[in-house]
Design an enzyme around this catalytic site. Structure first.
Site, PDB file in Angstrom:
ATOM      1  N   SER A 118       0.358  -3.524   6.621  1.00  0.00           N
ATOM      2  CA  SER A 118      -0.200  -2.413   5.846  1.00  0.00           C
ATOM      3  C   SER A 118      -1.489  -1.907   6.501  1.00  0.00           C
ATOM      4  O   SER A 118      -1.461  -1.446   7.636  1.00  0.00           O
ATOM      5  CB  SER A 118      -0.421  -2.862   4.403  1.00  0.00           C
ATOM      6  OG  SER A 118      -0.722  -1.778   3.570  1.00  0.00           O
ATOM      7  N   ASP A 176     -18.232  13.705   8.457  1.00  0.00           N
ATOM      8  CA  ASP A 176     -18.306  13.411   9.889  1.00  0.00           C
ATOM      9  C   ASP A 176     -18.021  11.940  10.207  1.00  0.00           C
ATOM     10  O   ASP A 176     -18.704  11.326  11.018  1.00  0.00           O
ATOM     11  CB  ASP A 176     -19.684  13.807  10.434  1.00  0.00           C
ATOM     12  CG  ASP A 176     -19.655  14.031  11.950  1.00  0.00           C
ATOM     13  OD1 ASP A 176     -18.623  14.506  12.442  1.00  0.00           O
ATOM     14  OD2 ASP A 176     -20.665  13.727  12.618  1.00  0.00           O
ATOM     15  N   HIS A 202       7.407  -2.622   0.680  1.00  0.00           N
ATOM     16  CA  HIS A 202       6.182  -2.716   1.488  1.00  0.00           C
ATOM     17  C   HIS A 202       5.748  -4.160   1.739  1.00  0.00           C
ATOM     18  O   HIS A 202       5.092  -4.449   2.734  1.00  0.00           O
ATOM     19  CB  HIS A 202       5.071  -1.941   0.770  1.00  0.00           C
ATOM     20  CG  HIS A 202       3.819  -1.790   1.555  1.00  0.00           C
ATOM     21  ND1 HIS A 202       3.686  -0.896   2.595  1.00  0.00           N
ATOM     22  CD2 HIS A 202       2.621  -2.427   1.464  1.00  0.00           C
ATOM     23  CE1 HIS A 202       2.472  -0.973   3.093  1.00  0.00           C
ATOM     24  NE2 HIS A 202       1.804  -1.896   2.427  1.00  0.00           N
TER      25      HIS A 202
END
Length: 437
Positions: free
Chosen positions: A145, A362, A415
Site C-alpha cells: 500500500s 509547494d 487490498h
C-alpha cells in the site's frame, strides 16, 4: 546492545538508528528509527539476502510478528527481513497528540511533520542500509500500500540501493493530485457499497435506522469520541479489505439493545465502532494522509482537505438526502475529513496542525518520472482489480511508466491480500521477479 527474542520458527533482533530529522541537514536534529530484524530459526548466521518491508499507512508501524506468521512464513524461506517502524510510528521517535506539543506551536509542529513523508522515509532506509549492509550492499524491498508509494520514491531517489522491488496494492499515480485521487475514489467506494448491500440486503434498513438515530442524537463512544452520521459513514473504510464487508455486517447486527429507556445503541456496537474509528494507534495516518499526494510539479497549491472538497461533487453520499429519498445510505472509504479532528480525542489536540499541513503549498516532488522511465531495478507488482484504496487505472499507468515493471492483476484478493493470503501473494511475486512466471 541489541535485544534478541526467540519465537517459534523465528529469531527477532532489535535495531535502533539515529537519523537526521532533515536529511539535507545531516548534522542537525536527530530522531530515532526502530527496526526489527527477523530471520528463520537456525539461519541466524546464514548469508541471506535482506528484505526491507515498508508498511502501509502513512503512519503505520511495522507488523508485530508471532513467529513465522502471515507472509513472513514465505519470506523467511529466502530472506533476512527488516521490519521498519517508519519515522514517527511504533518504537521510532513517536509523533502523537502526547509528543507533538513538545515541539511548540502548531506551526512548529506542522514544520516538523513536513519531514515525515516518503522522501524522508527512503533516506532513512538508505542510511540504515549502509549501516547494515555496507556502502555497496543492496537489499530487496517489499512495499505494501503506502509502502508501495515509498517504493516508487525509492526507485526515484536511490535505485542503487535495491536489487529488486516487490509491490502489493501500492502503485500510486505519478501525476495524480489529491483531488484527482478522491475524484476517482468515490465511484470505487460506491461500487463497494453496492457489493455490500447486495451481499447483505438487510443492512440497507439497519444502516438507515442507525443514521436516523445518530442524526437526532450523536452517540458518545467509550473512548470519549463522538459517533456522528459522517463518522458512522466512515466505517466504509472496512469495505476495501477481504472480509471487511462481513466485519461491517456483524458490527451492524449488534447495534441495538433494549435498556431502561427503550432501544438504544449497544455498548458492544459503540465499542466496535470506537475500535475501527479511533486514530489513537496511528494519528499520523490522519494528519499526513493527504500530504502523501502533494507534489509541486503536479499541483503547486495546497491539498486543501481534498476529500472533503471533492465529496461535494458526489451528492449520493449525502445521508440526509438518502433518508429523504428512501435510498441506501452510502459509506465513505479511505478519506480523511477535517471533522475527524473534532470527534476523535486522539486527533483533537492536532487540529490546528492538521489544518496548517492541509494549507501548505509547494510540496517537493516524491517521484522522478525520467528516472523511473530508465529504471534498471527488477520490479513486480500485485494490482488488485477495483482496489478501493488505490486506483487500478493509476496503478496500470504507473506500471507503464516504470521501465521493466511487471504486473499481476488479480481479483482473487482485496487490498490486504499480502496479509491474508497465507504467503500466496508474496510467493507469486517472488517467482515473478526471478523470472519463474
Amino acid at each position: 546492545m541489541s535485544v534478541v527474542i526467540r519465537q517459534p520458527g523465528a529469531v527477532l533482533t532489535d535495531h535502533l538508528f539515529q537519523v537526521p530529522l532533515d536529511h539535507t541537514a545531516p548534522n542537525g536534529e536527530q530522531i530515532e528509527v526502530y527496526a526489527r530484524e527477523v530471520v528463520a530459526a537456525g539461519k541466524e548466521r546464514a548469508e541471506l539476502p535482506w528484505l526491507l518491508f515498508l508498511q502501509g499507512g502513512p503512519g503505520g508501524k511495522s507488523p508485530r510478528p508471532l513467529g513465522r506468521d502471515s507472509w513472513l512464513d514465505r519470506a523467511l524461506d529466502d530472506y533476512r527481513v527488516l521490519l521498519l517502524d517508519q519515522r514517527g510510528t511504533g518504537r521510532s521517535t513517536p509523533a502523537t497528540r502526547q509528543t507533538l506539543p513538545l515541539r511548540g506551536s502548531a506551526a512548529e509542529q506542522a514544520e516538523y511533520l513536513s519531514f515525515f513523508r516518503a522522501d524522508s522515509i527512503v533516506r532513512d532506509a538508505e542510511l540504515i542500509r549502509r549501516q547494515l549492509l555496507g556502502e555497496q550492499g543492496q537489499w530487496s524491498l517489499l512495499g505494501q500500500s503506502f509502502g508501495g508509494f515509498c517504493t516508487l520514491t525509492y526507485l526515484s531517489l536511490a535505485p542503487e540501493g535495491l536489487r529488486e522491488a516487490l509491490v502489493t496494492g501500492g502503485l500510486a499515480g505519478l501525476r495524480s493530485s489529491a483531488a484527482d485521487v478522491y475524484r476517482a475514489a468515490y465511484p470505487r467506494v460506491s461500487r463497494k457499497n453496492a457489493g455490500h448491500y447486495a451481499r447483505y440486503p438487510q443492512d440497507v434498513e439497519a444502516v438507515r435506522r442507525i443514521v436516523e438515530h445518530l442524526a437526532a442524537s450523536p452517540a458518545e463512544l467509550p473512548g470519549g469520541g463522538l459517533l456522528t452520521v459522517p463518522a458512522f459513514q466512515s466505517l466504509g473504510m472496512l469495505l476495501g479489505a477481504g472480509g471487511g464487508s462481513d466485519t461491517l455486517h456483524y458490527l451492524l447486527e449488534d447495534a441495538w439493545v433494549r435498556g431502561s429507556a427503550g432501544l438504544e445503541l449497544s455498548d458492544s456496537f459503540l465499542a466496535g465502532a470506537q475500535a475501527k474509528l479511533s486514530f489513537a494507534d496511528g494519528p499520523l495516518y490522519a494528519v499526513l494522509h493527504e500530504s502523501i499526494y502533494g507534489q509541486r510539479s503536479v499541483d503547486p497549491g495546497s491539498t486543501g482537505w481534498a476529500a472533503q472538497r471533492v465529496l461535494a461533487e458526489f451528492p449520493e453520499y449525502d445521508a440526509a438526502r438518502a433518508l429523504e429519498e428512501g435510498t441506501p445510505v452510502r459509506f465513505t472509504g479511505e478519506m480523511i475529513y477535517p471533522w475527524m479532528f473534532e470527534t476523535d480525542p486522539a486527533l483533537r489536540p492536532l487540529q490546528e496542525t492538521a489544518h496548517l499541513l492541509a494549507e501548505r503549498t509547494d510540496w517537493p516532488d516524491l517521484y522522478a518520472p525520467a528516472v523511473l522511465a530508465g529504471n534498471q531495478v527488477p520490479v513486480v507488482a500485485a494490482v488488485y482489480h477495483d482496489d478501493m484504496y488505490v486506483d487500478t487505472a493509476d496503478s496500470l499507468a504507473t506500471a507503464d511508466a516504470v521501465r521493466g515493471l511487471r504486473t499481476w492483476v488479480t481479483n482473487e484478493w482485496e487490498h490486504d491480500g499480502l496479509r491474508v493470503s497465507g504467503g500466496k501473494v508474496l510467493d507469486r511475486l517472488i517467482r515473478m521477479v526471478r523470472g519463474q512466471l
